[in-house]
Design a protein around this motif. Structure first.
Motif, PDB file in Angstrom:
ATOM      1  N   MET A  40       0.831  -1.211   0.000  1.00 21.24           N
ATOM      2  CA  MET A  40       0.000   0.000   0.000  1.00 21.24           C
ATOM      3  C   MET A  40       0.862   1.257   0.000  1.00 21.24           C
ATOM      4  O   MET A  40       0.594   2.215  -0.735  1.00 21.24           O
ATOM      5  N   ALA A  41       1.914   1.274   0.839  1.00 19.82           N
ATOM      6  CA  ALA A  41       2.805   2.438   0.897  1.00 19.82           C
ATOM      7  C   ALA A  41       3.482   2.668  -0.448  1.00 19.82           C
ATOM      8  O   ALA A  41       3.643   3.809  -0.898  1.00 19.82           O
ATOM      9  N   HIS A  42       3.878   1.585  -1.111  1.00 18.56           N
ATOM     10  CA  HIS A  42       4.515   1.704  -2.423  1.00 18.56           C
ATOM     11  C   HIS A  42       3.536   2.275  -3.444  1.00 18.56           C
ATOM     12  O   HIS A  42       3.897   3.133  -4.265  1.00 18.56           O
ATOM     13  N   ALA A  43       2.280   1.824  -3.399  1.00 17.67           N
ATOM     14  CA  ALA A  43       1.260   2.332  -4.325  1.00 17.67           C
ATOM     15  C   ALA A  43       0.980   3.811  -4.075  1.00 17.67           C
ATOM     16  O   ALA A  43       0.823   4.601  -5.020  1.00 17.67           O
ATOM     17  N   LEU A  44       0.932   4.212  -2.818  1.00 14.32           N
ATOM     18  CA  LEU A  44       0.696   5.625  -2.492  1.00 14.32           C
ATOM     19  C   LEU A  44       1.850   6.497  -2.984  1.00 14.32           C
ATOM     20  O   LEU A  44       1.633   7.620  -3.462  1.00 14.32           O
TER      21      LEU A  44
END
Length: 253
Positions: A40-44
């Motif tokens: 999720m952090a990578h996608a954000l």
């Protein structure tokens, strides 16, 4: 495979940071929940880099400041070109440079600029709150301000040319910082005394990690105000201007 999650010895430290520490383990692997948080952090972070700046919404949010707005663009014609050719983000397009020359009527103290940088999300979310605190502080101190320039596909170096064309004594740029895996909405502020094309990073001061979970925008505004005063007093910025802002001077909450 074991389904027991072994907590890390640093678990208690997670209360003090958003960094990815004390992840624990399941057998020899990172727990599934932490793997999902990482993805999720990578996608954000990717979204922060590629999301365009909503200039019309930003202009509406900044309208109460009653500053003339200038819509500018770097030489990067697209996001892909901006990411692949960083130097193009450090120079104004020819139409933008011509527009600035039309609006320059005399010298001014501070050139205010907002650039999308590598996180337009950070600019969209935090720049208005910072400027709504900072601009009254600067005005009350007697500083004259240029029109507020909103610059798309901008990198830090573009502030030198922009402020130079506006005949400003100090460049003050708010720009989205490179997103990390613990913060995709970090705003940075760069200030340069006697700005002109060709300067490098040692000539600037930077205040970074401006966001509610880092340095709150209102507190950042007071720190910037202090540094602006010191820059004009000493007539310099960069490695020779130290951030000695006293923490006791922070406004009461």
């Amino acid at each position: 495979m074991s389904d027991i999650i072994h907590e890390d010895a640093w678990q208690q430290l997670k209360a003090f940071t958003h960094a990815r520490i004390a992840l624990g383990r399941t057998g020899t692997a990172v727990p599934l929940q932490e793997q999902l948080h990482f993805r999720m952090a990578h996608a954000l972070a990717r979204d922060a880099v590629h999301t365009p700046l909503q200039t019309h919404l930003l202009a509406e949010a900044l309208a109460p400041l009653k500053l003339p707005l200038l819509q500018l663009h770097s030489q990067a014609g697209s996001r892909e070109e901006y990411l692949q050719h960083p130097d193009m983000g450090r120079k104004l397009s020819l139409p933008s440079a011509a527009l600035l020359q039309q609006h320059t009527t005399g010298t001014t103290d501070i050139a205010l600029m907002v650039g999308d940088g590598l996180s337009a999300i950070a600019v969209q979310q935090h720049a208005p709150a910072l400027l709504h605190t900072l601009v009254p502080l600067l005005r009350n101190q007697g500083f004259t301000l240029s029109p507020l320039a909103i610059i798309e596909q901008a990198r830090v170096g573009i502030s030198d040319e922009t402020a130079y064309l506006l005949k400003a004594r100090l460049a003050l740029l708010l720009i989205g910082e490179r997103p990390g895996l613990s913060a995709a909405d970090s705003l940075g502020v760069y200030m340069t005394y006697n700005p002109r094309p060709g300067l490098t990073d040692e000539a600037r001061n930077c205040i970074s990690n401006i966001r509610p979970a880092g340095l709150p925008p209102a507190e950042a505004a007071h720190k910037i105000h202090y540094l602006v005063q010191q820059a004009f007093l000493r007539q310099l910025t960069g490695v020779q201007l130290k951030d000695n802002y006293p923490s006791a001077a922070l406004p009461e909450k």
